[in-house]
Design an enzyme around this catalytic site. Structure first.
Site, PDB file in Angstrom:
ATOM      1  N   SER A  16      80.075  81.910  53.221  1.00 17.47           N
ATOM      2  CA  SER A  16      79.420  80.632  53.532  1.00 17.47           C
ATOM      3  C   SER A  16      78.193  80.402  52.636  1.00 17.47           C
ATOM      4  O   SER A  16      77.380  81.297  52.436  1.00 17.47           O
ATOM      5  CB  SER A  16      78.964  80.603  54.994  1.00 17.47           C
ATOM      6  N   THR A  63      81.472  76.424  62.051  1.00 21.25           N
ATOM      7  CA  THR A  63      82.575  76.187  61.129  1.00 21.25           C
ATOM      8  C   THR A  63      83.869  76.741  61.723  1.00 21.25           C
ATOM      9  O   THR A  63      83.896  77.190  62.874  1.00 21.25           O
ATOM     10  CB  THR A  63      82.221  76.730  59.720  1.00 21.25           C
ATOM     11  N   LYS A  67      84.943  74.648  65.797  1.00 20.37           N
ATOM     12  CA  LYS A  67      84.399  73.282  65.927  1.00 20.37           C
ATOM     13  C   LYS A  67      84.861  72.581  67.204  1.00 20.37           C
ATOM     14  O   LYS A  67      84.130  71.776  67.772  1.00 20.37           O
ATOM     15  CB  LYS A  67      84.775  72.444  64.708  1.00 20.37           C
ATOM     16  N   GLY A 128      96.009  63.537  56.084  1.00 17.91           N
ATOM     17  CA  GLY A 128      95.827  64.564  57.109  1.00 17.91           C
ATOM     18  C   GLY A 128      95.384  63.917  58.412  1.00 17.91           C
ATOM     19  O   GLY A 128      94.785  62.826  58.419  1.00 17.91           O
ATOM     20  N   GLY A 131      91.859  68.467  62.458  1.00 15.36           N
ATOM     21  CA  GLY A 131      90.443  68.461  62.801  1.00 15.36           C
ATOM     22  C   GLY A 131      89.560  67.919  61.690  1.00 15.36           C
ATOM     23  O   GLY A 131      88.606  67.184  61.954  1.00 15.36           O
ATOM     24  N   THR A 154     103.071  64.856  60.132  1.00 18.76           N
ATOM     25  CA  THR A 154     103.523  64.670  61.512  1.00 18.76           C
ATOM     26  C   THR A 154     102.999  63.316  62.005  1.00 18.76           C
ATOM     27  O   THR A 154     101.805  63.148  62.257  1.00 18.76           O
ATOM     28  CB  THR A 154     102.997  65.806  62.409  1.00 18.76           C
ATOM     29  N   MET A 220      88.262  67.707  50.573  1.00 19.15           N
ATOM     30  CA  MET A 220      87.181  68.168  51.448  1.00 19.15           C
ATOM     31  C   MET A 220      86.866  69.646  51.242  1.00 19.15           C
ATOM     32  O   MET A 220      85.896  70.153  51.786  1.00 19.15           O
ATOM     33  CB  MET A 220      87.522  67.855  52.902  1.00 19.15           C
TER      34      MET A 220
HETATM   35  P1  ATR Z   1      91.951  71.269  59.890  1.00 20.91           P
HETATM   36  O1  ATR Z   1      91.067  71.606  61.044  1.00 20.91           O
HETATM   37  O2  ATR Z   1      91.565  71.955  58.598  1.00 20.91           O
HETATM   38  O3  ATR Z   1      92.135  69.788  59.701  1.00 20.91           O
HETATM   39  P2  ATR Z   1      94.518  71.354  61.155  1.00 20.91           P
HETATM   40  O4  ATR Z   1      93.935  70.674  62.350  1.00 20.91           O
HETATM   41  O5  ATR Z   1      95.475  72.468  61.327  1.00 20.91           O
HETATM   42  O6  ATR Z   1      93.377  71.913  60.227  1.00 20.91           O
HETATM   43  O7  ATR Z   1      95.200  70.215  60.243  1.00 20.91           O
HETATM   44  C1  ATR Z   1      95.835  70.516  59.044  1.00 20.91           C
HETATM   45  C2  ATR Z   1      96.288  69.222  58.381  1.00 20.91           C
HETATM   46  O8  ATR Z   1      96.931  69.529  57.139  1.00 20.91           O
HETATM   47  C3  ATR Z   1      97.313  68.450  59.203  1.00 20.91           C
HETATM   48  O9  ATR Z   1      97.158  67.072  58.957  1.00 20.91           O
HETATM   49  C4  ATR Z   1      98.640  68.968  58.617  1.00 20.91           C
HETATM   50  O10 ATR Z   1      99.748  68.122  58.799  1.00 20.91           O
HETATM   51  P3  ATR Z   1     100.619  68.207  60.156  1.00 20.91           P
HETATM   52  O11 ATR Z   1      99.814  67.517  61.222  1.00 20.91           O
HETATM   53  O12 ATR Z   1     101.883  67.534  59.840  1.00 20.91           O
HETATM   54  O13 ATR Z   1     100.797  69.689  60.445  1.00 20.91           O
HETATM   55  C5  ATR Z   1      98.268  69.032  57.158  1.00 20.91           C
HETATM   56  N1  ATR Z   1      99.144  69.929  56.371  1.00 20.91           N
HETATM   57  C6  ATR Z   1      99.116  71.280  56.371  1.00 20.91           C
HETATM   58  N2  ATR Z   1     100.057  71.760  55.517  1.00 20.91           N
HETATM   59  C7  ATR Z   1     100.691  70.670  54.972  1.00 20.91           C
HETATM   60  C8  ATR Z   1     101.716  70.504  54.011  1.00 20.91           C
HETATM   61  N3  ATR Z   1     102.331  71.551  53.437  1.00 20.91           N
HETATM   62  N4  ATR Z   1     102.094  69.249  53.678  1.00 20.91           N
HETATM   63  C9  ATR Z   1     101.480  68.176  54.262  1.00 20.91           C
HETATM   64  N5  ATR Z   1     100.481  68.270  55.167  1.00 20.91           N
HETATM   65  C10 ATR Z   1     100.081  69.504  55.517  1.00 20.91           C
END
Ligand code: ATR
Length: 280
Positions: A16, A63, A67, A128, A131, A154, A220
């Site tokens: 960090s 972090t 969160k 995305g 979170g 999704t 990010m």
């Molecule tokens: P964070 O807290 O970092 O946002 P998270 O809540 O697990 O972590 O969210 C991860 C995000 O990355 C989600 O939007 C996820 O898409 P899904 O909701 O469909 O799972 C997205 N993500 C992760 N791997 C992915 C991939 N290979 N292709 C597209 N989107 C991806």
């Protein structure tokens, strides 16, 4: 006089940059404080927060992966924290735990002040719906863009996130819609990657025609986790921007909440880039 204690809690937190950032803020604003990092075992978060308060802790940054829990253990949560359902700042005051989320305002300040691009009237794509995306959508809407598409693999998660933010979007006259990762009607001025796809090596989840010529393409993340996305953006004529500025700006907002003083964040961001470029 005792020194006020702060820390960042997460798992892992070994790398960090927050202690460095806050130490620099304190030096530059003449504030007396001590800020360290604490690696918290999963399941031990609430106990650790209360133990830190007992030690005299005045506040902490939160972090991954705590969160969501941070938002739940608070006595009071700010409106933006409630909307994002996650918090990255806790303040301990008058026996209460106050929770807030400065990630979104940190991102907006980095884009508008450090990158010099006003979001007002622009078309934004937020990729995305986890979170990280939830934490920034409210402040992005408050910056008054014309349109935000939230695109996610999704679909129902994007739809839920959008539904929760529709009243705020209406207030700012921003068109807000949930989308799949494909088939956009028009390109965007700014795209923000709130997935960790570079980290997993999964590649950029949208096609390059989402980018207007010279669009701002923000990840990010920073460091190796953002490299794939930034290379893709550069290769397609966009202006790449990593998440280091967002990191410093969210810290600056936390510092302001805790100390009532705004630190010189642009200076600290430039210094941090130099430190990292020097291999430290
Ligand atoms: P964070 O807290 O970092 O946002 P998270 O809540 O697990 O972590 O969210 C991860 C995000 O990355 C989600 O939007 C996820 O898409 P899904 O909701 O469909 O799972 C997205 N993500 C992760 N791997 C992915 C991939 N290979 N292709 C597209 N989107 C991806």
């Amino acid at each position: 006089m005792t020194t006020d204690l702060y820390c960042v809690m997460g798992h892992p937190v070994a790398h960090s940059r927050s202690p460095w950032i806050h130490a620099r803020f304190a030096e530059l604003t003449g504030q007396q404080l001590h800020y360290d990092k604490r690696d918290i075992a999963p399941g031990d978060f609430a106990r650790s927060v209360h133990a830190f308060i007992e030690e005299g802790g005045r506040g902490c940054n939160i972090t991954v992966p705590f969160k969501f829990e941070a938002a739940k253990i608070a006595s009071r949560t700010s409106e933006r924290g409630l909307l994002g359902r996650a918090c990255n700042v806790l303040t301990f005051r008058d026996g209460q735990i106050l929770a807030d989320n400065t990630d979104g305002i940190g991102l907006v300040n980095d884009i508008e002040r450090n990158a010099g691009l006003s979001l007002k009237g622009l078309r934004l794509l937020l990729i995305g719906a986890g979170g990280a995306a939830a934490g920034v959508l409210g402040p992005l809407l408050q910056a008054g863009p014309a349109h935000i598409s939230v695109a996610n693999r999704t679909q129902h998660k994007a739809a839920e996130l959008v539904a929760r933010h529709l009243p705020l979007a209406a207030q700012h006259q921003t068109e807000l819609e949930a989308h799949t990762l494909h088939g956009f009607a028009a390109p965007f001025d700014v795209i923000i990657n709130a997935t960790a796809t570079s980290l997993s090596g999964a590649g950029v989840p949208v096609e390059a025609h989402v980018l207007k010529p010279r669009a701002l393409a923000c990840d990010m993340m920073y460091g190796p986790a953002s490299q794939g996305f930034l290379d893709w953006a550069r290769a397609h004529g966009a202006t790449p921007r990593d998440g280091l500025g967002m990191l410093v700006e969210q810290a600056a907002e936390a510092f302001l909440i805790w100390r009532g003083v705004r630190p010189p964040s642009a200076q600290v961001l430039a210094e941090l880039r130099a430190v990292i470029a020097g291999g430290h």
